[in-house]
Motif scaffolding. Sequence first.
Motif, PDB file in Angstrom:
ATOM      1  N   ASN A 251       1.726   4.290  10.197  1.00 62.50           N
ATOM      2  CA  ASN A 251       3.140   4.593  10.388  1.00 62.50           C
ATOM      3  C   ASN A 251       3.681   5.257   9.118  1.00 62.50           C
ATOM      4  OD1 ASN A 251       6.051   4.141  10.100  1.00 62.50           O
ATOM      5  ND2 ASN A 251       5.878   2.921  11.969  1.00 62.50           N
ATOM      6  N   GLU A 252       4.147   6.512   9.255  1.00 65.76           N
ATOM      7  CA  GLU A 252       4.581   7.265   8.076  1.00 65.76           C
ATOM      8  C   GLU A 252       5.742   6.593   7.350  1.00 65.76           C
ATOM      9  OE1 GLU A 252       6.069  11.705   6.738  1.00 65.76           O
ATOM     10  OE2 GLU A 252       4.874  11.493   8.570  1.00 65.76           O
ATOM     11  N   ASP A 253       6.675   5.982   8.077  1.00 59.19           N
ATOM     12  CA  ASP A 253       7.811   5.319   7.423  1.00 59.19           C
ATOM     13  C   ASP A 253       7.330   4.142   6.571  1.00 59.19           C
ATOM     14  OD1 ASP A 253       9.666   7.064   8.523  1.00 59.19           O
ATOM     15  OD2 ASP A 253      10.023   5.793  10.280  1.00 59.19           O
ATOM     16  N   ILE A 254       6.401   3.353   7.112  1.00 58.05           N
ATOM     17  CA  ILE A 254       5.862   2.215   6.363  1.00 58.05           C
ATOM     18  C   ILE A 254       5.103   2.711   5.137  1.00 58.05           C
ATOM     19  CG2 ILE A 254       4.178   0.319   6.442  1.00 58.05           C
ATOM     20  CD1 ILE A 254       4.979  -0.072   9.404  1.00 58.05           C
ATOM     21  N   ILE A 255       4.349   3.776   5.299  1.00 58.15           N
ATOM     22  CA  ILE A 255       3.594   4.359   4.187  1.00 58.15           C
ATOM     23  C   ILE A 255       4.554   4.789   3.082  1.00 58.15           C
ATOM     24  CG2 ILE A 255       2.222   6.370   3.474  1.00 58.15           C
ATOM     25  CD1 ILE A 255       0.813   6.139   6.253  1.00 58.15           C
ATOM     26  N   ARG A 256       5.610   5.502   3.452  1.00 59.98           N
ATOM     27  CA  ARG A 256       6.577   5.980   2.447  1.00 59.98           C
ATOM     28  C   ARG A 256       7.272   4.809   1.755  1.00 59.98           C
ATOM     29  NH1 ARG A 256       6.985  11.285   2.000  1.00 59.98           N
ATOM     30  NH2 ARG A 256       6.263  12.587   3.711  1.00 59.98           N
ATOM     31  N   ASP A 257       7.561   3.738   2.505  1.00 63.43           N
ATOM     32  CA  ASP A 257       8.167   2.539   1.901  1.00 63.43           C
ATOM     33  C   ASP A 257       7.213   1.910   0.891  1.00 63.43           C
ATOM     34  OD1 ASP A 257      10.481   2.848   3.379  1.00 63.43           O
ATOM     35  OD2 ASP A 257       9.971   1.284   4.853  1.00 63.43           O
ATOM     36  N   ARG A 258       5.927   1.838   1.245  1.00 65.90           N
ATOM     37  CA  ARG A 258       4.924   1.260   0.326  1.00 65.90           C
ATOM     38  C   ARG A 258       4.816   2.087  -0.952  1.00 65.90           C
ATOM     39  NH1 ARG A 258      -0.104   1.481   3.834  1.00 65.90           N
ATOM     40  NH2 ARG A 258      -1.209   0.956   1.934  1.00 65.90           N
ATOM     41  N   ILE A 259       4.860   3.407  -0.817  1.00 68.60           N
ATOM     42  CA  ILE A 259       4.764   4.285  -1.986  1.00 68.60           C
ATOM     43  C   ILE A 259       5.992   4.095  -2.882  1.00 68.60           C
ATOM     44  CG2 ILE A 259       4.752   6.702  -2.740  1.00 68.60           C
ATOM     45  CD1 ILE A 259       3.092   7.269  -0.118  1.00 68.60           C
ATOM     46  N   THR A 260       7.171   4.058  -2.275  1.00 73.26           N
ATOM     47  CA  THR A 260       8.415   3.858  -3.038  1.00 73.26           C
ATOM     48  C   THR A 260       8.392   2.515  -3.758  1.00 73.26           C
ATOM     49  OG1 THR A 260       9.640   5.236  -1.477  1.00 73.26           O
ATOM     50  CG2 THR A 260      10.937   3.743  -2.859  1.00 73.26           C
ATOM     51  N   GLU A 261       7.965   1.484  -3.041  1.00 76.35           N
ATOM     52  CA  GLU A 261       7.887   0.146  -3.639  1.00 76.35           C
ATOM     53  C   GLU A 261       6.927   0.142  -4.829  1.00 76.35           C
ATOM     54  OE1 GLU A 261       6.824  -4.481  -2.467  1.00 76.35           O
ATOM     55  OE2 GLU A 261       6.358  -2.889  -1.036  1.00 76.35           O
ATOM     56  N   TYR A 262       5.807   0.825  -4.692  1.00 77.91           N
ATOM     57  CA  TYR A 262       4.828   0.917  -5.774  1.00 77.91           C
ATOM     58  C   TYR A 262       5.479   1.523  -7.022  1.00 77.91           C
ATOM     59  CZ  TYR A 262       1.275   2.860  -8.753  1.00 77.91           C
ATOM     60  OH  TYR A 262       0.549   3.206  -9.870  1.00 77.91           O
ATOM     61  N   TYR A 263       6.166   2.673  -6.862  1.00 75.68           N
ATOM     62  CA  TYR A 263       6.783   3.336  -8.017  1.00 75.68           C
ATOM     63  C   TYR A 263       7.861   2.460  -8.646  1.00 75.68           C
ATOM     64  CZ  TYR A 263       4.445   7.693  -6.702  1.00 75.68           C
ATOM     65  OH  TYR A 263       3.511   8.644  -6.413  1.00 75.68           O
ATOM     66  N   THR A 264       8.653   1.820  -7.816  1.00 79.37           N
ATOM     67  CA  THR A 264       9.740   0.974  -8.308  1.00 79.37           C
ATOM     68  C   THR A 264       9.175  -0.172  -9.137  1.00 79.37           C
ATOM     69  OG1 THR A 264      11.045   1.502  -6.346  1.00 79.37           O
ATOM     70  CG2 THR A 264      11.724  -0.422  -7.608  1.00 79.37           C
ATOM     71  N   LYS A 265       8.141  -0.803  -8.611  1.00 82.95           N
ATOM     72  CA  LYS A 265       7.572  -1.972  -9.284  1.00 82.95           C
ATOM     73  C   LYS A 265       6.826  -1.615 -10.562  1.00 82.95           C
ATOM     74  CE  LYS A 265       6.945  -5.264  -5.531  1.00 82.95           C
ATOM     75  NZ  LYS A 265       5.970  -5.988  -4.723  1.00 82.95           N
ATOM     76  N   THR A 266       6.110  -0.522 -10.570  1.00 83.79           N
ATOM     77  CA  THR A 266       5.213  -0.252 -11.698  1.00 83.79           C
ATOM     78  C   THR A 266       5.857   0.548 -12.823  1.00 83.79           C
ATOM     79  OG1 THR A 266       4.341   1.717 -10.595  1.00 83.79           O
ATOM     80  CG2 THR A 266       3.132  -0.359 -10.280  1.00 83.79           C
ATOM     81  N   ALA A 267       7.040   1.099 -12.608  1.00 80.08           N
ATOM     82  CA  ALA A 267       7.667   1.945 -13.633  1.00 80.08           C
ATOM     83  C   ALA A 267       7.822   1.212 -14.969  1.00 80.08           C
ATOM     84  CB  ALA A 267       9.020   2.450 -13.139  1.00 80.08           C
ATOM     85  N   GLU A 268       8.304  -0.033 -14.934  1.00 86.63           N
ATOM     86  CA  GLU A 268       8.530  -0.752 -16.194  1.00 86.63           C
ATOM     87  C   GLU A 268       7.214  -1.086 -16.893  1.00 86.63           C
ATOM     88  OE1 GLU A 268      10.751  -4.333 -15.495  1.00 86.63           O
ATOM     89  OE2 GLU A 268       9.231  -5.205 -14.189  1.00 86.63           O
ATOM     90  N   VAL A 269       6.164  -1.327 -16.116  1.00 87.71           N
ATOM     91  CA  VAL A 269       4.862  -1.630 -16.710  1.00 87.71           C
ATOM     92  C   VAL A 269       4.311  -0.382 -17.408  1.00 87.71           C
ATOM     93  CG1 VAL A 269       2.497  -2.390 -16.255  1.00 87.71           C
ATOM     94  CG2 VAL A 269       4.408  -3.404 -14.991  1.00 87.71           C
ATOM     95  N   ALA A 270       4.420   0.752 -16.746  1.00 81.04           N
ATOM     96  CA  ALA A 270       3.959   2.015 -17.343  1.00 81.04           C
ATOM     97  C   ALA A 270       4.691   2.263 -18.662  1.00 81.04           C
ATOM     98  CB  ALA A 270       4.195   3.172 -16.369  1.00 81.04           C
ATOM     99  N   GLU A 271       5.996   2.007 -18.697  1.00 79.10           N
ATOM    100  CA  GLU A 271       6.780   2.214 -19.921  1.00 79.10           C
ATOM    101  C   GLU A 271       6.273   1.331 -21.056  1.00 79.10           C
ATOM    102  OE1 GLU A 271       8.995   4.524 -20.902  1.00 79.10           O
ATOM    103  OE2 GLU A 271       8.395   5.413 -18.995  1.00 79.10           O
TER     104      GLU A 271
END
Length: 192
Positions: free
Chosen positions: A140-160
């Motif tokens: 499901n493309e909507d679920i896929i896009r949600d998973r990708i967004t969630e990934y970026y949101t969660k990992t941004a602070e760790v990358a920093e």
Amino acid sequence: MINIVLFGPPGSGKGTQAQHLIEKFNLKQISTGDLFRFNMKNDTELGKLAKSYIDKGQLVPDQVTIDMLIDELRKPTETNGFIFDGFPRTAVQTEALETIVKEELNSEISICLSLIVDDAVLVERLLKRGETSGRTDDSNEDIIRDRITEYYTKTAEVAELYKKQGKYAEVIGVGDISEISEKLFAEVEKIK
């Protein structure tokens, strides 16, 4: 000892590249998803505790994940280090992992490797995987896009955090698989 935090959104090729890193540097992969499945399947105390949260639709507290991670690191192994996959995902988890690695392995996180892939390519890869894997979250493309967004949101602070420590490297995860592997190997070689 080489200790790698491996980042990549769903569909980035992280699983494939983890295997190449394992073979090249004699590492052991620790995936939090695998730890959860193992502990729940084997009905360990930590597995039962994690399942009690999951069954209520709640997130498993960090401490349960951390305890599973410590148990795994204490198992005897003949490796040159570890690849951490799926953990850390927050600043608090990052600090916890660094403490665990220091206390349990008398070592430190060597590098955070991040596979970078355009969202459109990720969606295409996951939809294709969904056709053969039977995974409903890849269909499901909507679920896929949600998973990708969630990934970026969660990992941004760790990358920093890893950028500030000078332990962060991005590698483009599109193209020939072996060429991507070679770029990852080169980043690891820099820190050896």
